[in-house]
Each structure stands twice: as structure tokens, then as C-alpha cells.
Design a protein around this motif. Sequence first.
Motif, PDB file in Angstrom:
ATOM      1  N   TRP A  84       0.830  -1.194   0.000  1.00  0.00           N
ATOM      2  CA  TRP A  84       0.000   0.000   0.000  1.00  0.00           C
ATOM      3  C   TRP A  84       0.867   1.248   0.000  1.00  0.00           C
ATOM      4  N   HIS A  85       0.334   2.336  -0.523  1.00  0.00           N
ATOM      5  CA  HIS A  85       1.008   3.626  -0.459  1.00  0.00           C
ATOM      6  C   HIS A  85       1.103   4.045   1.005  1.00  0.00           C
ATOM      7  N   ASP A  86       2.296   4.386   1.431  1.00  0.00           N
ATOM      8  CA  ASP A  86       2.538   4.773   2.817  1.00  0.00           C
ATOM      9  C   ASP A  86       3.524   5.940   2.809  1.00  0.00           C
ATOM     10  N   ALA A  87       3.065   7.094   3.216  1.00  0.00           N
ATOM     11  CA  ALA A  87       3.910   8.287   3.167  1.00  0.00           C
ATOM     12  C   ALA A  87       5.140   8.164   4.058  1.00  0.00           C
ATOM     13  N   ALA A  88       5.067   7.324   5.079  1.00  0.00           N
ATOM     14  CA  ALA A  88       6.190   7.176   6.011  1.00  0.00           C
ATOM     15  C   ALA A  88       7.072   5.972   5.675  1.00  0.00           C
ATOM     16  N   PHE A  89       6.886   5.392   4.492  1.00  0.00           N
ATOM     17  CA  PHE A  89       7.595   4.150   4.173  1.00  0.00           C
ATOM     18  C   PHE A  89       9.118   4.323   4.187  1.00  0.00           C
ATOM     19  N   ALA A  90       9.634   5.343   3.510  1.00  0.00           N
ATOM     20  CA  ALA A  90      11.082   5.531   3.448  1.00  0.00           C
ATOM     21  C   ALA A  90      11.670   5.751   4.842  1.00  0.00           C
ATOM     22  N   SER A 117      -1.000  -0.816  -6.192  1.00  0.00           N
ATOM     23  CA  SER A 117      -1.632  -0.792  -7.509  1.00  0.00           C
ATOM     24  C   SER A 117      -1.364   0.481  -8.300  1.00  0.00           C
ATOM     25  N   GLY A 118      -0.693   1.466  -7.701  1.00  0.00           N
ATOM     26  CA  GLY A 118      -0.383   2.696  -8.419  1.00  0.00           C
ATOM     27  C   GLY A 118       0.921   2.598  -9.181  1.00  0.00           C
ATOM     28  N   LYS A 119       1.166   3.574 -10.049  1.00  0.00           N
ATOM     29  CA  LYS A 119       2.379   3.575 -10.856  1.00  0.00           C
ATOM     30  C   LYS A 119       3.395   4.624 -10.414  1.00  0.00           C
ATOM     31  N   GLY A 120       2.945   5.693  -9.746  1.00  0.00           N
ATOM     32  CA  GLY A 120       3.828   6.817  -9.493  1.00  0.00           C
ATOM     33  C   GLY A 120       4.582   6.780  -8.180  1.00  0.00           C
ATOM     34  N   TRP A 121       4.110   6.022  -7.204  1.00  0.00           N
ATOM     35  CA  TRP A 121       4.725   6.026  -5.877  1.00  0.00           C
ATOM     36  C   TRP A 121       5.998   5.176  -5.888  1.00  0.00           C
ATOM     37  N   ARG A 122       7.161   5.801  -5.682  1.00  0.00           N
ATOM     38  CA  ARG A 122       8.444   5.095  -5.790  1.00  0.00           C
ATOM     39  C   ARG A 122       9.434   5.590  -4.736  1.00  0.00           C
ATOM     40  N   PRO A 123       9.152   5.402  -3.465  1.00  0.00           N
ATOM     41  CA  PRO A 123      10.094   5.851  -2.434  1.00  0.00           C
ATOM     42  C   PRO A 123      11.363   5.000  -2.460  1.00  0.00           C
ATOM     43  N   SER A 124      12.504   5.647  -2.592  1.00  0.00           N
ATOM     44  CA  SER A 124      13.768   4.901  -2.662  1.00  0.00           C
ATOM     45  C   SER A 124      14.873   5.572  -1.854  1.00  0.00           C
ATOM     46  N   ARG A 125      14.513   6.583  -1.050  1.00  0.00           N
ATOM     47  CA  ARG A 125      15.539   7.249  -0.257  1.00  0.00           C
ATOM     48  C   ARG A 125      14.913   7.970   0.925  1.00  0.00           C
ATOM     49  N   PHE A 126      15.705   8.106   1.965  1.00  0.00           N
ATOM     50  CA  PHE A 126      15.323   8.934   3.105  1.00  0.00           C
ATOM     51  C   PHE A 126      16.477   9.890   3.361  1.00  0.00           C
TER      52      PHE A 126
END
Length: 317
Positions: A84-90, A117-126
Motif C-alpha cells: 500500500w502507499h505509505d507516506a512514512a515508508f522511506a 496498484s499505483g504507478k507513481g509512488w516510488r520511495p527509494s531514499r530517506f
Amino acid sequence: MDDDYDTPWKEVVTNYFPEFMAFYFPDAHAAIDWSRPYAFLDQELASLSRDAEVGKRLLDKLVRVHLCDGGQQWVLVHLEVQGWHDAAFAERIFTYHYRVYDRYRKPVVSMAVLADSGKGWRPSRFVYRTMDCEMRLIFPIVKLQDYADRLPELLAHPSPFALVTSAHLLTQQTRRNAEHRRAAKWRLTRLLYKRSWDKQRIIDFYHAIDWMMRLPDALDAQFRDDVYALERREAMPYINNFERAGRKIGRQEGLLEGRQEGRQEGRATLLASMLAKRFGALDAVVMARLATADAERLSAWALNFVDARTLDEVFRD
């Protein structure tokens, strides 16, 4: 349809971790010395995260591996499959990363599979910076939606995780169309039968697909009849052996009925595969015990299985 992605991912990643790494993170896979044993440290990871905001995810793993270069005795792979999209994931990846390092004082490699299921959410850094102090963690990610337009390529790929990825994407795509899902599930099942794999491997990945791509009761019954027919044609009558045994015991004892029977049978079938994978072939007594257990007892046994070393430990109270 009430889809469940959690259980299938946990089982196949745990049982086929090297192949998971080879498919999604080939560079990391090439750096690991697979001739040496690797170990899951899930209990240790849980102890480090009890007071953390963990959010929703499908899976998180901590794995001790050895590298090919011999420079380090071992390193730690922190893996998350996030659904799921999670703003705090990174930030959560960063928190786990430094806690694991603080615990072991060994290099930590964090990586994530993004299964939303989205295409734009790509957290890869903090990253944060205050005055002249900067903290930065960059971690590799794989986005399953990047495969959404490559299904023919996935279906032709020899890796079993190509089929798992296909099942995940097709489950998302057919959430509101049960007939389309049945057709997609049938296609994946037929492909699975055509693979030159050993019996247990086919069983494990069939159950992952079957659990993930749930069908309404009527279509599910039709689908299973089709699978029985396929088994007879292919002379491979083993995927549904336990299901048949479970139905027979349930009818005799009158304990499993209707829709509840189907759900509990699915749980019992998956647990039976897990037990057979770790402890070897199950006898009739164990099969009967699984087939007649209620949902609460099956869930308790599944939790016991995580760290059980014997069958007796699985069935402990």
C-alpha cells in the motif's frame, strides 16, 4: 472479492529466497555466496520494531547472508514487500536500517518490492539535512506495476517469481470481474503444469496462486473441477490430493460445511504444504487433524510453525 496477498508472499519468499533475489534483485543475488547457508532473523527484526510505527506491509524479512568477495563474514539483508502507499515508508526503512545496524554492527542492505496498484509512488531514499549535517539512505526498489505491460514476457519467463508477479498483477486487475480472474487463474495453472519442476515446487507455487487469486464459491468449484480434469490428462494427480482427503474427512465427521468448509480447507491445505516442506510427508493422522481443525486452531498452528523445529512444536497449545 476479499483478496489476500499477505500469506502467499510470505510462503514463497521464505521457501524460495534465492530465486526471489535472482528475479527481483539480480545484482544483489550475484554478490551473495549461495553455497553458504543463509538464515532468517524474523524474530530479531520483530523485537527491534515493537515500539516503531510499522504501518501496513505484505512482508518484512531480515536475512543473514555471506558475500562472494569474502571481505565480510556476513551481512544483513532487510527486505520489505509493501502493498500500500505509505507516506512514512522511506522513514520506516531508515528506522529499521539503523536499528539493525545498531544491534549487529554489520553492514545492512535494505531493499523493497512495491506491490501497490499505483504507478507513481516510488520511495527509494530517506534524506534530511540540518546545518552542515546530512543523513542519507538510498535503497533499491522494484515496482511490480512496471511489469503490468509485460505480461507475455512474464508468462514466458522461467522464474517462478514471474508467475507470482503475474498472479499479483492479475489479481489486482480482476478485482471486480470474477470471470476474468477465473480465466487468468486457469491460464497460470496450466502454465505451472507445463514446467519441468519437482512435485513440491509445483504444489508450493500452485497454492500461492490459488490463495492469491480467490474466486467466488461457484466459480471456485468449477475451477477445481477443471484442475481435477487437467490432472487426469497430465497424469499428475497431486496438487489436489490433500483437498480431496480434507473433503472426505469433513463429510464423514460433519464438521466442515458449505462456505466455511472451503475457507478452512484452504487454510488447512496451505498449512499442510508448509509442514510437508519442512518436516517431510505427513501421515493420515496429521492430515485428519488439519482437515478437522477450526479456523482459530489452524491460525494458532500456523503461528507456531514460524519457529517450530518439530511437528510436536507446531501442534503445541
